[in-house]
Design an enzyme around this catalytic site. Structure first.
Site, PDB file in Angstrom:
ATOM      1  N   ASP A 324      31.828  38.979  58.927  1.00 42.48           N
ATOM      2  CA  ASP A 324      33.044  38.180  59.125  1.00 42.48           C
ATOM      3  C   ASP A 324      32.898  37.151  60.245  1.00 42.48           C
ATOM      4  OD1 ASP A 324      34.374  39.501  57.087  1.00 42.48           O
ATOM      5  OD2 ASP A 324      35.109  41.071  58.432  1.00 42.48           O
ATOM      6  N   LYS A 351      34.823  35.781  50.178  1.00 46.90           N
ATOM      7  CA  LYS A 351      35.741  36.326  51.183  1.00 46.90           C
ATOM      8  C   LYS A 351      37.141  35.726  50.970  1.00 46.90           C
ATOM      9  CE  LYS A 351      32.851  39.064  53.085  1.00 46.90           C
ATOM     10  NZ  LYS A 351      33.051  40.508  52.918  1.00 46.90           N
TER      11      LYS A 351
END
Ligand code: S3P
Length: 431
Positions: A324, A351
């Site tokens: 992330d 994502k």
């Protein structure tokens, strides 16, 4: 522009100092709620992330028949229903923006004899679900998904779930966790083999709640996780660390704004989450572990000082431990001397947005030279403040919004983002 959009602007600023509060870990928060729901008795969760994604999971847990309350001091109490004891929800569970919430819940309900319907926002509804659907069908769940692969979907959990032995085709802690949660209600041993280790919060918390779970390192660097099904999980207290993925934003801001010095307290430093810290240290960053301790998860106070950064190559093997953090790493790279090349980034494309494309477009809008391929990105650093001055499209992605607002603090001209509303999914109170 959609009416609910909230444009934001970040202007170049002076040195940062002090100790900004960092919200609770999102991954641990989701898992704490779901395991508390599966335990017998009342669990207490301290430091739960009170942001959109996790509140959606808390709401789903309520709809599955559990009492979920928040005390005035911020402690959350969850009265669990025991392994396999969830009630059939009387409404569609809306997981908002949260891939973790959706995929982990799918796992939990897949082996219980109830019908569950899940929906999400536009971003979540565009994300691939086959990666969880496929193993959960092997366990015995029946799943009807839009286009076979997308939310909204309905799951009828297996009446007689089967324990499976599954090798993950993609490095994904969400898929691993979904299978383990489903394995809770299956008799015998559920096994997940992960060729590349991913965050192990589920394994740690399952053990904390009393499940029998073993994790073995494999000679090729992977891991084999074995869970014994149908345990009686007992209510526990869970202390959620501050989220290293959220800490990453003030941390990188402190590195790239000259003269800054910040202390980030109580940050989770699970080695399967700290690839960004490794990479930034390789780039020359001053990040000290000032006080480390263990509260079920390793935790540290990180003392960070601004300094010169230089470009590095980030190996593909490190990607799961910083999956992330590439948007904010790209911002650090934009201020560094030389080129930072990031490899093995294919998962970034699925994502909350296509983060590879969103980061490349944002950097280009801010005057930073960037090249990309299907699964790589090379950022040519400005050796100091980047030009800035751009308007960045965030695609309702919290990490894209926060990353470019950080860039704006360190750039020569202000940076605008088209919409900051997604920040509330993970970082309430983001400056
Ligand atoms: C998460 C796993 C990662 C990560 C996500 C949180 C989790 O997703 O990107 O933000 O809590 O398990 P993948 O498992 O899809 O890599």
């Amino acid at each position: 522009m959609k009416p609910q959009m909230q444009p934001m602007i970040a202007r170049p600023c002076g040195p940062l100092s002090g100790s900004p509060p960092i919200p609770g870990d999102k991954s641990v928060s989701h898992r704490a709620l779901l395991l508390a729901a599966s335990a017998v008795g009342e669990s207490c969760i301290e430091g739960l992330l009170e942001a959109g994604d996790v509140l959606a999971t808390a709401d789903a847990v309520r709809a599955l028949g559990c009492r979920v309350e928040r005390d005035a001091d911020g402690t959350w109490r969850v009265a669990g229903r025991g392994t396999g004891g969830l009630a059939e929800p009387d409404r569609v569970l809306d997981l908002g923006n949260s891939g973790t919430g959706a995929r982990l819940l799918m796992g939990l309900v897949a082996s219980q004899p109830i019908l569950t319907m899940l929906s999400g926002d536009a971003s979540l509804s565009s994300r691939p679900m086959r990666r969880v659907i496929e193993p959960l069908q092997r366990i015995g769940a029946r799943i009807w998904a839009r286009g076979g692969d997308r939310l909204p979907l309905a799951i009828r959990g297996a009446e007689a779930p089967l324990p499976i032995d599954y090798t993950l085709p993609v490095a994904s802690a969400q898929v691993k966790s979904a299978i383990l949660l489903a394995g809770l209600s299956a008799p015998g041993k559920t096994t997940v083999v992960e060729p590349q280790p991913t965050r192990d919060h589920s394994e740690r918390l399952l053990a904390h709640f009393g499940a029998e779970i073993t994790v073995d390192a494999l000679p090729d660097g992977g891991r084999r996780i074995e869970l014994t099904g149908q345990p009686e999980l007992m209510a526990q207290t869970v202390v959620v660390p501050a989220d290293v993925s959220s800490a990453a934003f003030p941390l990188v801001a402190a590195l790239i704004i000259p003269g800054s010095r910040l202390t980030l307290t109580g940050v989770g430093v699970n080695p399967l989450r700290t690839g960004l810290l490794t990479t930034l240290r390789e780039m020359g960053a001053s990040i000290e572990d000032c006080r480390t301790r263990d509260d079920g998860e390793p935790i540290s106070d990180l003392c960070v000082s601004a300094g010169t950064l230089h470009g590095v190559d980030v190996p593909a093997a490190r990607v799961p431990s910083m999956i992330d953090e590439f948007p904010i790493l790209a911002v650090a790279a934009a201020c560094a001397r030389g080129t930072t090349r990031m490899n093995g980034l294919a998962e970034l494309r699925v994502k909350e947005s296509d983060r590879l494309a969103a980061v490349a477009a944002g950097l280009a809008a801010c005057g930073v030279e960037v090249k990309t391929g299907h699964d790589w990105m090379a950022v040519h650093g400005c050796d100091g403040p980047p030009p800035g001055g751009g308007i960045v499209t965030t695609h309702f992605d919290h990490r894209i919004a926060m990353s470019f607002l950080v860039l704006g603090l360190a750039a020569r001209a202000p940076v605008r983002v088209d919409d900051g509303t997604a920040i509330a999914t993970s970082f309430p109170g983001f400056p």
